[in-house]
Scaffold this active site. Structure first.
Site, PDB file in Angstrom:
ATOM      1  N   SER A 172       0.834  -1.216   0.000  1.00  0.00           N
ATOM      2  CA  SER A 172       0.000   0.000   0.000  1.00  0.00           C
ATOM      3  C   SER A 172       0.869   1.268   0.000  1.00  0.00           C
ATOM      4  O   SER A 172       1.589   1.503  -0.980  1.00  0.00           O
ATOM      5  CB  SER A 172      -0.956  -0.067   1.191  1.00  0.00           C
ATOM      6  OG  SER A 172      -1.970   0.898   1.084  1.00  0.00           O
ATOM      7  N   HIS A 212      -4.643  -0.563  -4.015  1.00  0.00           N
ATOM      8  CA  HIS A 212      -6.068  -0.733  -3.688  1.00  0.00           C
ATOM      9  C   HIS A 212      -6.941  -0.270  -4.860  1.00  0.00           C
ATOM     10  O   HIS A 212      -8.007   0.306  -4.655  1.00  0.00           O
ATOM     11  CB  HIS A 212      -6.462   0.062  -2.441  1.00  0.00           C
ATOM     12  CG  HIS A 212      -5.713  -0.305  -1.187  1.00  0.00           C
ATOM     13  ND1 HIS A 212      -6.012  -1.426  -0.442  1.00  0.00           N
ATOM     14  CD2 HIS A 212      -4.688   0.301  -0.549  1.00  0.00           C
ATOM     15  CE1 HIS A 212      -5.197  -1.479   0.619  1.00  0.00           C
ATOM     16  NE2 HIS A 212      -4.384  -0.445   0.561  1.00  0.00           N
ATOM     17  N   GLU A 233      -6.331  -5.278  -5.172  1.00  0.00           N
ATOM     18  CA  GLU A 233      -5.926  -5.965  -3.932  1.00  0.00           C
ATOM     19  C   GLU A 233      -5.679  -7.450  -4.209  1.00  0.00           C
ATOM     20  O   GLU A 233      -6.578  -8.143  -4.693  1.00  0.00           O
ATOM     21  CB  GLU A 233      -7.007  -5.785  -2.872  1.00  0.00           C
ATOM     22  CG  GLU A 233      -7.120  -4.323  -2.437  1.00  0.00           C
ATOM     23  CD  GLU A 233      -8.240  -4.089  -1.427  1.00  0.00           C
ATOM     24  OE1 GLU A 233      -9.073  -5.001  -1.202  1.00  0.00           O
ATOM     25  OE2 GLU A 233      -8.289  -2.976  -0.872  1.00  0.00           O
TER      26      GLU A 233
END
Lengths: 234, 234
Positions: free
Chosen positions: A122, A159, A194
């Protein structure tokens, strides 16, 4: 030779922290017993100690000791001696501000170019791009620059979320946001869903995981690439 | 006496641009035939001319002429002479950068404090807060500061979205992002759902529209306020 993983997320739906990527972690860090943890993104404002403890638990499953960079008196020296590094997710603005404040942005970049095995999830992946300008995070602190490590020759959007055709929300979709980025910038952007990650070995950058990724280049229609694709931009 | 509207969105689901808020616009701008349009947020990268044309169409329905601030040789002078101003949505980073570059952030603040009727939607509302640090937008340009107009004594989160209990997405919810903001900042935040707006008259700030708003204060559980509530923080 560069040797890194940039993962979209630390955790996939229904899973435990880092469990979907355990095998790849074990392979990446196979030559070291100890990995340095860069905890500065502070997801949910968690303390550096708490965050390190959480990540260390996942690393203990592959027999590695994880040590928080914040525990060293001299983080620059610690980075220079490191045999592996992992940067967890959280807020990219907070992370980037900390890397500049501690003056370790450039040394981390050099270490990765010199072959330091590195993993990011991330926000920790976001900083591998040319800039942090395709983050999804809120600008809760003001960093001295949006420029990041640039160890991959494009930007990431971790994401990555496809537009929901049933949504009644009028805010911009992720795709619209990235299109707006390309009204101001020429840097390509990879939307990593993801469960996807990039595996970088030297100049080869391969999409891994089960999902496709979405590629955004200025002046082109966005397109999908399959897992196993080697990413190149000219 | 301050006299302004900060709306969550320009457009509600199924509606036309600004149509849900037409009556309030007519009341706000009742004493002027001409309103200055601040087009710099450039949603989707739209040109200043195109954006002005779109907004002018909506203003023509209430018999007002909308003139783009970008068409004046001296935007500062134009703002000083303005009898009304409207800032449309788009990218808050692009908008704030433009306001600083043109050196009109402070003059616009002063004009609003001196009673200039002002309406903002989305990014145009965001800039009314103390800082732009609770925007949802991507940091596609680097503004010289995150500080904004501060004509209301808190921050806004426009297009506020409740967490989706069925979501399998692992990215942060809006509520989590605002909680992270409060690990670094003390400024209260109002999450304005689409269709809500604040009506500011002097020191009174009232929530309007049919929906509740969500209030986030540092160190407190978030809570809901009803339409018609006067917002005060001590």
């Amino acid at each position: 030779m560069k040797n890194l993983i940039t993962a979209s997320t630390s955790t996939v739906y229904g899973g435990e922290y880092l469990d979907y990527i355990t095998d790849e972690m074990a392979e990446l860090f196979k030559d070291t017993e100890e990995v340095i943890f860069i905890p500065y993104a502070r997801p949910g404002g968690i303390s550096h100690d708490e965050y390190t403890e959480k990540a260390a638990k996942a690393f203990s499953k592959i027999g590695k000791k994880l040590v928080g960079l914040h525990t060293f008196d001299n983080p620059l020296e610690a980075l220079k001696n490191a045999k592996g590094a992992f940067t967890g997710g959280g807020n990219t603005f907070v992370l980037v501000s900390a890397l500049y404040r501690l003056e370790i942005m450039q040394p981390l970049r050099e270490a990765i170019f010199n072959g330091l095995p590195y993993m990011g999830t991330s926000a920790g992946s976001n900083i591998c791009g040319v800039s942090m300008q395709t983050t999804n995070d809120m600008p809760i602190v003001y960093p001295p620059s949006f420029k990041t490590l640039g160890v991959i020759p494009f930007n990431l959007n971790p994401h990555y979320l496809d537009p929901d055709p049933n949504s009644k929300h009028m805010g911009e979709t992720r795709e619209t946001r990235i299109a707006e980025f390309h009204t101001q910038n020429t840097i390509p952007v990879i939307g990593l869903r993801e469960g996807s990650w990039l595996r970088v070995k030297g100049d080869e950058i391969m999409l891994k995981g089960e999902l496709k990724a979405r590629v955004f280049e200025q002046g082109k229609e966005p397109y999908e690439v399959k897992s196993g694709t080697s990413l190149k931009f000219h």
